[in-house]
Motif scaffolding. Structure first.
Motif, short mmCIF file in Angstrom:
data_model
loop_
_atom_site.label_atom_id
_atom_site.label_comp_id
_atom_site.label_asym_id
_atom_site.label_seq_id
_atom_site.Cartn_x
_atom_site.Cartn_y
_atom_site.Cartn_z
N PRO A 119 0.83 -1.21 0.00
CA PRO A 119 0.00 0.00 0.00
C PRO A 119 0.86 1.26 0.00
CG PRO A 119 -0.88 -1.59 1.55
CD PRO A 119 0.43 -2.14 1.08
N ILE A 120 0.56 2.18 -0.91
CA ILE A 120 1.34 3.41 -1.04
C ILE A 120 0.41 4.60 -1.22
CG2 ILE A 120 3.39 2.28 -2.00
CD1 ILE A 120 2.50 3.21 -4.77
N THR A 121 0.93 5.79 -0.90
CA THR A 121 0.25 7.05 -1.19
C THR A 121 1.13 7.88 -2.09
OG1 THR A 121 -1.04 7.10 0.87
CG2 THR A 121 -0.63 9.20 -0.21
N LEU A 122 0.59 8.30 -3.23
CA LEU A 122 1.28 9.17 -4.17
C LEU A 122 0.63 10.54 -4.06
CD1 LEU A 122 1.54 6.66 -7.15
CD2 LEU A 122 3.24 7.15 -5.39
N GLN A 123 1.37 11.48 -3.54
CA GLN A 123 0.78 12.74 -3.07
C GLN A 123 1.21 13.92 -3.91
OE1 GLN A 123 0.57 13.24 1.24
NE2 GLN A 123 1.37 15.30 1.03
N GLY A 124 0.28 14.84 -4.12
CA GLY A 124 0.55 16.10 -4.76
C GLY A 124 0.53 17.22 -3.72
N PRO A 125 0.41 18.46 -4.15
CA PRO A 125 0.26 18.84 -5.55
C PRO A 125 1.56 18.72 -6.33
CG PRO A 125 0.33 20.78 -4.13
CD PRO A 125 0.30 19.61 -3.22
N CYS A 126 1.41 18.48 -7.62
CA CYS A 126 2.56 18.34 -8.51
C CYS A 126 2.48 19.39 -9.61
CB CYS A 126 2.58 16.94 -9.14
SG CYS A 126 2.82 15.59 -7.97
N MET A 127 3.54 19.48 -10.41
CA MET A 127 3.52 20.33 -11.58
C MET A 127 2.44 19.81 -12.54
SD MET A 127 5.73 22.71 -11.09
CE MET A 127 6.08 23.39 -12.72
N PRO A 128 1.88 20.68 -13.38
CA PRO A 128 0.73 20.26 -14.21
C PRO A 128 1.08 19.22 -15.25
CG PRO A 128 1.46 22.48 -14.79
CD PRO A 128 2.20 22.10 -13.55
N ASN A 129 0.02 18.51 -15.69
CA ASN A 129 0.09 17.54 -16.79
C ASN A 129 0.99 16.35 -16.49
OD1 ASN A 129 -1.60 19.24 -18.42
ND2 ASN A 129 0.20 20.50 -18.84
N LEU A 130 0.95 15.90 -15.26
CA LEU A 130 1.68 14.70 -14.88
C LEU A 130 0.92 13.47 -15.39
CD1 LEU A 130 3.99 13.35 -13.26
CD2 LEU A 130 2.50 13.45 -11.25
N VAL A 131 1.66 12.49 -15.93
CA VAL A 131 1.06 11.28 -16.50
C VAL A 131 1.69 10.05 -15.85
CG1 VAL A 131 0.79 9.88 -18.59
CG2 VAL A 131 0.58 12.37 -18.72
N LEU A 132 0.83 9.11 -15.45
CA LEU A 132 1.29 7.79 -15.01
C LEU A 132 0.94 6.81 -16.11
CD1 LEU A 132 2.48 5.84 -12.93
CD2 LEU A 132 0.20 5.69 -11.88
N GLN A 133 1.95 6.38 -16.83
CA GLN A 133 1.78 5.49 -17.98
C GLN A 133 1.96 4.05 -17.50
OE1 GLN A 133 1.26 6.56 -21.29
NE2 GLN A 133 1.14 4.45 -22.04
N ILE A 134 0.83 3.32 -17.38
CA ILE A 134 0.89 1.94 -16.91
C ILE A 134 0.76 1.01 -18.10
CG2 ILE A 134 -0.16 0.21 -15.41
CD1 ILE A 134 -1.29 2.47 -13.70
N ASP A 135 1.87 0.43 -18.50
CA ASP A 135 1.86 -0.56 -19.58
C ASP A 135 2.17 -1.96 -19.06
OD1 ASP A 135 1.23 1.24 -21.67
OD2 ASP A 135 3.31 1.91 -21.77
N GLY A 136 2.79 -2.05 -17.90
CA GLY A 136 3.03 -3.33 -17.26
C GLY A 136 1.89 -3.70 -16.34
N THR A 137 2.16 -4.57 -15.37
CA THR A 137 1.16 -5.04 -14.41
C THR A 137 1.57 -4.65 -13.01
OG1 THR A 137 0.56 -6.93 -15.81
CG2 THR A 137 -0.01 -7.07 -13.48
N LEU A 138 0.63 -4.06 -12.27
CA LEU A 138 0.84 -3.75 -10.86
C LEU A 138 0.12 -4.81 -10.03
CD1 LEU A 138 0.26 0.12 -10.84
CD2 LEU A 138 2.39 -1.13 -11.19
N LEU A 139 0.80 -5.37 -9.04
CA LEU A 139 0.26 -6.46 -8.23
C LEU A 139 0.16 -6.04 -6.77
CD1 LEU A 139 2.32 -9.48 -9.66
CD2 LEU A 139 -0.05 -8.86 -10.23
N ALA A 140 -1.02 -6.25 -6.18
CA ALA A 140 -1.22 -5.98 -4.75
C ALA A 140 -0.77 -7.18 -3.93
CB ALA A 140 -2.69 -5.68 -4.49
#
Length: 467
Positions: A119-140
Motif C-alpha cells: 500500500p502506497i500514497t502518491l501525493q501532490g500537488p505536482c507540476m501540471p500535466n503529470l502522467v502515469l503510464q501503466i503498460d506493465g502489471t501492478l500487483l497488490a
C-alpha cells in the motif's frame, strides 16, 4: 682647397644618411600606429555594440549549451525490479517524487514486467500535466495477513493531485481472492480477531481535481476497483473493470462527494455495482458503457444511520446491462434526510436483468432492519426508453410511507420476461407519483404511478432544505 671640398662632400653624405635613417624609423612607427589603431579595442563599442561604426563587428559568441531535462521517468531507473516478487513500492514512490517536480512529466511502468507494490500514497500537488503510464502489471499483496492494519482503506492512494492522467495498456491487479474468502468467513465468525472488517480499494483518489483515467484494466480488487472521494473534474474513458461475480462488495467505480464526472466507453463486470453514486455527488454523466454481471448502476444506499444524503443532476444514457441483479436503481435507508433530484435514465438496454427499474427506500443489507420514519426525498426521476428482458419483476418503485417519491416519469418502457421466466408480470409502485407515457410494456405500468398532487409535493420538498 681640394681637401676642404672633399670634407664638405663627406659631411653632406653623412647628413643624407642620418636623414634617411631618421625618416625610415618614423615611417615604420607610423605604420605600426596605423595598424594598431584600426583594430577595435575590446572595451570600445559603438551604439550598436560594434567597435567600428562603419563596419560589422565580430560574430557573437555562441550561447552556452545546457542539456535538456528529461520528462520521462522510468521506474526501472529508480530501482524497480519488475519480477512480480520484489517490493517495488519505494522505486515507484521515488519516481513519483522526481516526476512531480517537472511540468509535463511521465512516469513509465514498462510493459512485460510485473511490479509488486505494498500500500502506497502518491501525493501532490505536482507540476501540471503529470502522467502515469501503466503498460506493465501492478500487483497488490495477495494475502490478507500481509497488509498493514493501518492501510486497509486503499492500496494505491492518490492524494491532492491536479491535472493528472493515468493511461496505458497495462493491468492493475488487486489480487483480492483471499479477501473474498475471508468475507464469507467474517459473516460466520464476526468475533474473530484475525479477520478484518474492512477491505481495501484498489485505486483511490482523494481531494483531487481534473483527473483522467483511460485505457487501463483494473481487476480483482478486494473491494472497490476505482474510487473518487471529495474530487472534481473526473473523466473515465475506455477502461475495463472485472472481478468474479461471486466477489462481494466489489464496485467498479465508486463516487462520493465528487462533482463534474464523465464516465464513458468502458466495460464493467464485477460482484457489485458497476457504478455506485453516493452522497455529495452532482453533475455526473455516464454513457456508452457495458455493465454486467453485477448490480447495475446504483445511486445509494443513502441516509444510513439517519445521515444527510444529497445527490443531484445525474444522467445515465446509452448503456447496456446484462445478467445483473438490477438495472438502474436508487436505494436509500430508512430514517435518512436529504434529497435525490434531477436524475435521468435514458436509452438503457437490459438483457436478463432481474429487476430493470428500481427505487427502494427500504434498503437493508441484513436479514432484518428496524422500521424508521423519515427518508431521503426523491424528486424528478425520468426513465425513458428502458427496453429489454427481465427475470423477476419489470419495475419495483417502493417509496417511504412518510416521504413519497414525486415527479417520477416512465416513458417508452418495453420490458418482456426472459426465457424460462418465473416471476411477477406486474409493475409495483408504492407511494410513487408521476406520469407514464406510451409505449408501455407490461401494461400494468400505465396505472402504476399515482398522480402528482400539491400536498404530496409540499411534504417532499420540506425535507430538501438540508442540501
Amino acid at each position: 682647397m681640394k681637401r676642404n671640398r672633399n670634407f664638405s662632400l663627406l659631411l653632406f653624405v653623412v647628413f643624407l644618411g642620418i636623414l634617411f635613417i631618421t625618416f625610415s624609423v618614423i615611417s615604420v612607427e607610423a605604420r605600426k600606429y596605423r595598424v594598431k589603431k584600426s583594430k577595435p579595442h575590446k572595451h570600445q563599442n559603438d551604439r550598436n555594440g560594434n567597435g567600428n561604426r562603419n563596419s560589422p563587428g565580430p560574430a557573437p559568441a555562441p550561447l552556452p549549451h545546457y542539456p535538456t531535462r528529461s520528462t520521462i521517468f522510468d521506474v526501472m531507473s529508480f530501482g524497480a525490479k519488475g519480477d512480480g516478487v520484489s517490493d517495488d513500492s519505494k522505486a515507484i514512490i521515488a519516481a513519483w517524487k522526481a516526476a512531480c517536480k517537472v511540468s509535463g512529466a511521465t512516469i513509465e511502468i514498462p510493459s512485460n514486467f510485473q511490479f509488486f507494490l505494498k500500500p502506497i500514497t502518491l501525493q501532490g500537488p505536482c507540476m501540471p500535466n503529470l502522467v502515469l503510464q501503466i503498460d506493465g502489471t501492478l500487483l497488490a499483496p495477495p494475502n490478507v495477513g500481509s497488509w498493514p492494519k493501518s492501510s486497509l482503506f486503499q492500496w494505491i492512494n492518490f492524494k491532492w493531485v491536479q491535472n493528472f492522467t493515468i493511461k496505458g495498456t497495462g493491468i492493475v491487479d488487486g489480487q483480492g481472492y483471499s479477501w473474498w474468502k475471508y468475507s464469507s468467513i467474517y459473516f460466520l465468525q464476526k468475533n474473530s480477531k484475525h479477520i478484518p472488517d474492512m477491505k481495501p480499494t484498489a485505486l483511490r483518489f482523494y481531494s483531487s481535481y481534473d483527473v483522467t483515467v483511460r485505457d487501463i484494466k483494473i481487476t480483482n480488487s478486494p473491494q472497490c476497483h476505482l474510487k473518487f472521494d471529495s474530487s472534481r473534474g473526473i473523466k473515465v474513458d475506455n477502461i475495463t473493470i472485472s472481478s468474479p461475480e461471486s466477489s462481494p462488495n466489489t464496485d467498479g467505480i465508486h463516487l462520493q462527494n465528487t462533482q463534474d464526472v464523465e464516465i464513458h466507453n468502458s466495460n464493467f463486470g464485477c460482484g457489485d455495482d458497476c457504478v455506485s453514486i453516493q452522497t455529495g455527488c452532482s453533475n455526473v454523466h455516464i454513457h456508452h458503457i457495458n455493465c454486467g454481471p453485477g448490480h447495475g448502476i446504483s445511486i445509494g444506499g443513502l441516509g444510513k444511520d439517519k445521515t444527510v444524503a444529497c445527490v443531484s443532476n445525474i444522467i445515465v444514457e446509452d448503456i447496456s446491462i446484462q445478467n445483473s441483479l438490477t438495472g438502474v436503481r436508487i436505494k436509500t435507508w430508512q430514517g435518512g434526510i436529504g434529497s435525490v433530484k434531477n436524475v435521468s435514465f435514458l436509452n438503457v438496454q437490459v438483457s436478463d436483468v432481474k429487476i430493470p427499474i428500481m427505487i427502494d427506500q427500504f434498503y437493508c443489507d441484513k436479514k432484518f432492519c428496524k422500521n424508521q420514519t423519515g427518508a431521503v426525498g426523491i424528486r424528478g426521476v425520468k426513465y425513458d426508453r428502458i427496453i429489454g428482458t427481465y427475470s423477476v419483476q419489470p419495475i419495483h418503485l417502493v417509496c417511504s410511507n412518510e416521504i413519497p417519491c414525486t415527479d417520477v416519469d416512465l416513458i417508452d418502457i418495453q420490458l418482456k420476461p426472459s426465457p424460462g421466466y418465473r416471476g411477477f408480470h406486474q409493475a409495483l409502485c408504492w407511494n410513487t407519483y408521476g406520469k407514464s407515457q406510451a409505449p408501455l410494456l407490461p401494461s400494468s405500468i400505465d396505472y402504476c404511478l399515482g398522480k402528482n398532487g400539491d400536498p404530496v409535493k409540499r411534504i417532499e420538498k420540506s425535507h430538501e432544505h438540508v442540501c
